[in-house]
Motif scaffolding. Sequence first.
Motif, PDB file in Angstrom:
ATOM      1  N   LEU A   2       0.804  -1.239  -0.020  1.00  0.00           N
ATOM      2  CA  LEU A   2      -0.086  -0.003  -0.064  1.00  0.00           C
ATOM      3  C   LEU A   2       0.948   1.233   0.093  1.00  0.00           C
ATOM      4  N   ALA A   3       0.446   2.346  -0.875  1.00  0.00           N
ATOM      5  CA  ALA A   3       1.200   3.614  -0.780  1.00  0.00           C
ATOM      6  C   ALA A   3       0.751   4.390   0.288  1.00  0.00           C
ATOM      7  N   ILE A   4       1.066   4.143   1.454  1.00  0.00           N
ATOM      8  CA  ILE A   4       0.728   4.983   2.599  1.00  0.00           C
ATOM      9  C   ILE A   4       2.156   5.475   3.467  1.00  0.00           C
ATOM     10  N   THR A   5       3.122   5.559   2.712  1.00  0.00           N
ATOM     11  CA  THR A   5       4.365   5.910   3.445  1.00  0.00           C
ATOM     12  C   THR A   5       4.136   7.371   4.185  1.00  0.00           C
ATOM     13  N   SER A   6       3.475   8.053   3.736  1.00  0.00           N
ATOM     14  CA  SER A   6       3.346   9.606   4.428  1.00  0.00           C
ATOM     15  C   SER A   6       2.578   9.373   5.526  1.00  0.00           C
ATOM     16  N   ARG A   7       1.808   8.427   6.005  1.00  0.00           N
ATOM     17  CA  ARG A   7       0.908   8.278   7.031  1.00  0.00           C
ATOM     18  C   ARG A   7       1.691   8.467   8.559  1.00  0.00           C
ATOM     19  N   PRO A   8       1.071   9.129   9.353  1.00  0.00           N
ATOM     20  CA  PRO A   8       1.545   9.090  10.655  1.00  0.00           C
ATOM     21  C   PRO A   8       1.485   7.705  11.370  1.00  0.00           C
ATOM     22  N   LEU A   9       2.433   7.456  12.330  1.00  0.00           N
ATOM     23  CA  LEU A   9       2.629   6.040  12.859  1.00  0.00           C
ATOM     24  C   LEU A   9       2.150   6.370  14.299  1.00  0.00           C
ATOM     25  N   VAL A  10       1.208   5.727  15.223  1.00  0.00           N
ATOM     26  CA  VAL A  10       0.808   5.877  16.453  1.00  0.00           C
ATOM     27  C   VAL A  10       0.725   4.638  17.218  1.00  0.00           C
ATOM     28  N   LEU A  11       1.582   4.563  18.333  1.00  0.00           N
ATOM     29  CA  LEU A  11       1.528   3.604  19.303  1.00  0.00           C
ATOM     30  C   LEU A  11       0.427   3.570  20.355  1.00  0.00           C
ATOM     31  N   GLY A  12      -0.178   2.608  20.194  1.00  0.00           N
ATOM     32  CA  GLY A  12      -1.419   2.648  21.170  1.00  0.00           C
ATOM     33  C   GLY A  12      -1.034   2.078  22.451  1.00  0.00           C
ATOM     34  N   SER A  13      -0.444   2.528  23.256  1.00  0.00           N
ATOM     35  CA  SER A  13      -0.006   1.916  24.610  1.00  0.00           C
ATOM     36  C   SER A  13       0.689   3.041  25.490  1.00  0.00           C
ATOM     37  N   SER A  14       0.560   2.506  26.839  1.00  0.00           N
ATOM     38  CA  SER A  14       1.035   3.513  27.725  1.00  0.00           C
ATOM     39  C   SER A  14       2.446   3.101  28.238  1.00  0.00           C
ATOM     40  N   SER A  15       2.893   1.841  27.720  1.00  0.00           N
ATOM     41  CA  SER A  15       4.010   1.104  28.248  1.00  0.00           C
ATOM     42  C   SER A  15       5.397   1.916  27.666  1.00  0.00           C
ATOM     43  N   ARG A  16       6.140   2.198  28.706  1.00  0.00           N
ATOM     44  CA  ARG A  16       7.426   2.881  28.297  1.00  0.00           C
ATOM     45  C   ARG A  16       8.383   1.850  27.603  1.00  0.00           C
ATOM     46  N   TYR A  17       8.138   0.480  28.120  1.00  0.00           N
ATOM     47  CA  TYR A  17       8.913  -0.381  27.400  1.00  0.00           C
ATOM     48  C   TYR A  17       8.808  -0.526  25.767  1.00  0.00           C
ATOM     49  N   ARG A  18       7.574  -0.533  25.509  1.00  0.00           N
ATOM     50  CA  ARG A  18       7.077  -0.444  23.940  1.00  0.00           C
ATOM     51  C   ARG A  18       7.524   0.817  23.335  1.00  0.00           C
ATOM     52  N   ARG A  19       7.405   2.035  24.038  1.00  0.00           N
ATOM     53  CA  ARG A  19       7.787   3.320  23.428  1.00  0.00           C
ATOM     54  C   ARG A  19       9.519   3.092  23.043  1.00  0.00           C
ATOM     55  N   GLU A  20      10.021   2.556  24.020  1.00  0.00           N
ATOM     56  CA  GLU A  20      11.621   2.438  23.842  1.00  0.00           C
ATOM     57  C   GLU A  20      11.780   1.349  22.770  1.00  0.00           C
ATOM     58  N   VAL A  31       2.257   8.744  20.520  1.00  0.00           N
ATOM     59  CA  VAL A  31       1.893   7.892  21.382  1.00  0.00           C
ATOM     60  C   VAL A  31       0.542   8.283  21.875  1.00  0.00           C
ATOM     61  N   ASP A  32      -0.396   7.262  21.922  1.00  0.00           N
ATOM     62  CA  ASP A  32      -1.961   7.616  22.496  1.00  0.00           C
ATOM     63  C   ASP A  32      -2.216   6.323  23.143  1.00  0.00           C
ATOM     64  N   THR A  33      -2.754   6.774  24.652  1.00  0.00           N
ATOM     65  CA  THR A  33      -2.953   5.539  25.383  1.00  0.00           C
ATOM     66  C   THR A  33      -4.730   4.988  25.221  1.00  0.00           C
ATOM     67  N   PRO A  34      -4.600   3.751  24.723  1.00  0.00           N
ATOM     68  CA  PRO A  34      -5.872   3.189  24.502  1.00  0.00           C
ATOM     69  C   PRO A  34      -6.807   2.970  26.042  1.00  0.00           C
ATOM     70  N   ALA A  35      -8.021   3.327  26.054  1.00  0.00           N
ATOM     71  CA  ALA A  35      -8.809   2.883  27.311  1.00  0.00           C
ATOM     72  C   ALA A  35      -9.550   1.700  26.801  1.00  0.00           C
ATOM     73  N   VAL A  36      -8.682   0.511  27.500  1.00  0.00           N
ATOM     74  CA  VAL A  36      -9.318  -0.641  27.059  1.00  0.00           C
ATOM     75  C   VAL A  36      -9.401  -1.744  28.428  1.00  0.00           C
ATOM     76  N   LEU A 180       7.165  -5.761  22.707  1.00  0.00           N
ATOM     77  CA  LEU A 180       6.828  -5.523  21.374  1.00  0.00           C
ATOM     78  C   LEU A 180       7.798  -6.268  20.523  1.00  0.00           C
ATOM     79  N   PRO A 181       7.265  -7.296  19.824  1.00  0.00           N
ATOM     80  CA  PRO A 181       8.054  -8.171  18.711  1.00  0.00           C
ATOM     81  C   PRO A 181       8.370  -7.368  17.521  1.00  0.00           C
TER      82      PRO A 181
END
Length: 197
Positions: A2-20, A31-36, A180-181
Amino acid sequence: MLAITSRPLVLGSSSRYRRELLARLGLPFEVDTPAVDETPQPGEAPRALAQRLAAAKAHAVACRHPQAVVIGSDQVAELDGEPLGKPGTHERAVAQLRRMSGRTVLFQTALSVVCQATGFSGHELATIEVRFRTLDDGEIERYLHAEQPYDCTGSAKSEGLGIALLDAIVSDDPTALVGLPLIRTARLLRAAGLRLP
């Protein structure tokens, strides 16, 4: 692809480990924290729980960022077919480590990557086999006081001092145990149209 290379990337997580971990891929992201609600459903297997929560987190955040590629991930430790979550307290961490002592624990790390604008939806699961050494109460107490891993599934940080509690880790995606694999994440991001090295 898919040609969407200009799209933003968002990590749906509050985990600092996943951010790192995600930062290792060298892509800009928000980063945006999901309310799940992470409560297991009655009789839900640990791998099914991880997969459901990863997808729910990705979709919850994608609703707020419909033009973005969104990553959701969840990890559930599994012992005797039952889920082990984050201990939250010292007492629960002691109980978890006593229970895991000398045992093999499966860590189910689920990943979902979605983009509402393009309809992309990709899902993966990494199962990590972790063999714990036989631990005495003194080792458990010293470890917990040193690292205080109360926000970690299974009460041990393999990327830190927790590695000393283990005999072996068996995985085809080394960062999956941390939360995060990245091999699978890179694969799904490429499939979603993002350009990685």
